[in-house]
Motif scaffolding. Sequence first.
Motif, short mmCIF file in Angstrom:
data_model
loop_
_atom_site.label_atom_id
_atom_site.label_comp_id
_atom_site.label_asym_id
_atom_site.label_seq_id
_atom_site.Cartn_x
_atom_site.Cartn_y
_atom_site.Cartn_z
N SER A 212 0.94 -1.18 0.07
CA SER A 212 0.06 -0.05 0.09
C SER A 212 0.87 1.26 -0.01
CB SER A 212 -1.12 -0.25 1.11
OG SER A 212 -1.80 -0.96 1.01
N TYR A 236 -6.48 -4.67 -0.75
CA TYR A 236 -7.56 -4.58 0.32
C TYR A 236 -8.25 -5.71 0.32
CZ TYR A 236 -5.92 -0.26 2.49
OH TYR A 236 -5.09 0.51 3.20
N ILE A 239 -6.16 -8.44 1.93
CA ILE A 239 -6.27 -7.97 3.56
C ILE A 239 -7.72 -8.41 4.18
CG2 ILE A 239 -6.42 -5.99 5.34
CD1 ILE A 239 -4.61 -4.55 3.34
N ALA A 240 -8.62 -8.14 3.25
CA ALA A 240 -9.92 -8.61 3.95
C ALA A 240 -10.12 -10.11 4.18
CB ALA A 240 -10.97 -8.25 2.95
N GLN A 246 -12.07 -7.84 10.20
CA GLN A 246 -12.03 -6.90 9.68
C GLN A 246 -12.49 -6.60 8.27
OE1 GLN A 246 -8.42 -4.64 10.27
NE2 GLN A 246 -8.10 -5.67 12.27
N GLU A 249 -15.03 -3.84 6.52
CA GLU A 249 -14.47 -2.57 6.38
C GLU A 249 -13.29 -2.40 5.25
OE1 GLU A 249 -11.26 0.42 8.97
OE2 GLU A 249 -12.36 -1.23 10.10
N ASN A 250 -12.56 -3.71 5.14
CA ASN A 250 -11.74 -3.80 4.22
C ASN A 250 -12.05 -3.94 2.72
OD1 ASN A 250 -9.01 -3.15 5.44
ND2 ASN A 250 -9.46 -5.13 6.54
N TYR A 251 -13.31 -4.69 2.60
CA TYR A 251 -14.07 -4.91 1.31
C TYR A 251 -14.67 -3.59 1.12
CZ TYR A 251 -14.23 -9.90 1.40
OH TYR A 251 -13.74 -11.43 1.29
N THR A 253 -13.27 -0.66 1.50
CA THR A 253 -12.04 0.26 0.95
C THR A 253 -11.92 -0.38 -0.43
OG1 THR A 253 -11.47 0.37 3.30
CG2 THR A 253 -10.02 0.78 1.54
#
Length: 557
Positions: A212, A236, A239-240, A246, A249-251, A253
Amino acid sequence: MNKLTTFSVAILASAFTAQAQDINQAKKAIDAEQFESAKTILKSIIKAKPSNGTAYFTLGNVYLTQSVEDSAKIYFQQGLSASDGAKLNYIGLGQMDLDKNDVTGAQAKFALASKDMKKKDVQEFVYIARAYMNANKPDYKSAIALLTRAAINNSQDAQLQLALGDAYYGDGKQNEAYVAYRSAFQLDNSLLRAKMQLGVLLKGAKSYDEASKAYNEVIAINPNYGPVYRELAETYYKIARNKPSQAAENYKTAMGYYDKYMSLTDYSINSRMRRADFLILMEDYVGLEAEANKMIELDKVNPRIYRYLGYAAYKNGNVDVAIKSLETFITSPGNKAIALDYLYLGLTKIKKGTSADGLSIDPTAFSSGLVDIKKAIEMEPLAVQELSEVGKKLFTQKLYMESAAIFEFGANTPDSTSFLDDNVYYGLANYYANINKEKGVKVDAVALQKADAAFDKVLVASPTYLEAYLYKARTNRLLEKDDVMVKNYEDYVAKTTELGAEELAKPAVKTKFIESYNNMAASFANTDKAKAIEYFKKTLALDPANSYATESIKILK
């Protein structure tokens, strides 16, 4: 390596002449993945100067990237008649040969394209290397060999180093790719693709925070460089997947970055398809169905849209739309159906045939669905991993025969991650389908034998799953194989006893021991009364009030 990504950088070559400025604009648009804009520019160049072979080649490659082979071939062939840069079009036709597995034909065309090159020239070699990389079956090793030889004469060409980085990346050589990408950016600091790829390497190594940061360095140089936002979206997403707590939230983003990417590219049918692919990754099927319907408004005849609509409608429970869409896609000429197409079609047919209360399934619908599911698994054996949850749902609905039919696929696929679970449920489904037979109806001996074999597989894969011995005993009791049943119960009792007093003290284990002793005793009642009484006494030691054991001993005496 994403074909879209590798191609888009391929046509960024060093400046030709002042007259070629529009070509460079087209190449910048392609690198930014603004393909419709690039096509418009290139068509205007060809109209103004039909002798510009480079424009034909570049336009052909855009169509090839978008899988519009007919248009690509037309432009490549027309480009051969141009007076300027005509030979480049042999490279485009060569890639099309590679797509057809005609390596000899491709190499002959590549030789024509590189004939009479000057010693320091590398452009043709870069394009040929990218043809190897962008083919349906990428050949990264041939690309590396070609580019490495070209670098001997001109190692300071930024595009060559960028292509070399992509070739190494595709071949899994991360360190070499890093060096090449870094060299490309040092040689030309306007080459944002090279700098972005450094972040891609970090993403591949699961260093998501560092990736990132690398992407944000690109944004700091040019906040309007669209492809970097796609990479951020994919980062992201990963990351999800790695941080379920989390994920939401990451989806969100990730989707925000993807929408930013779309706003900086174009909203053509092809870019919408890329977004649809990402929505599938995100498992946002509500969004996917909306996107598919928008695409149909733009292009009512593009069959690929029906795949997206079919997937979304299946996931969203719109069975009629799903069946119609998937059948339209699969039967459209020129489409290449994949395992998932048939899998979702089959599952949708089963879902459509299921009653509103979920307690029954129309046999014809179920049978038709299984035919499609079988096609899917023939194409991709690991598609069985998608079936596990479906089988479990049928099992909880007490549709045991149907559940067994679904689990049978996974139970016979050892490489599947659900292999153990599938065999457990396959055995249980076949067993329960037979203990619920109406009075006077014979058990299905073949199904019970399959259940017994499934429990054997379970014990090989997980020797500590002692319930398998118990269910083997119950299965063989239904098969009236008393000697095998007794052995299974003995194994269950012996292996459970080895676990110690704490395990034996559990009420559920006590109940299973009583079942074991009573059934073993009953099997000896007509052949060995002493043995039968011995087992019944073991039952009474656990449950002195057990009426079956008490009454049986009286009869035996």
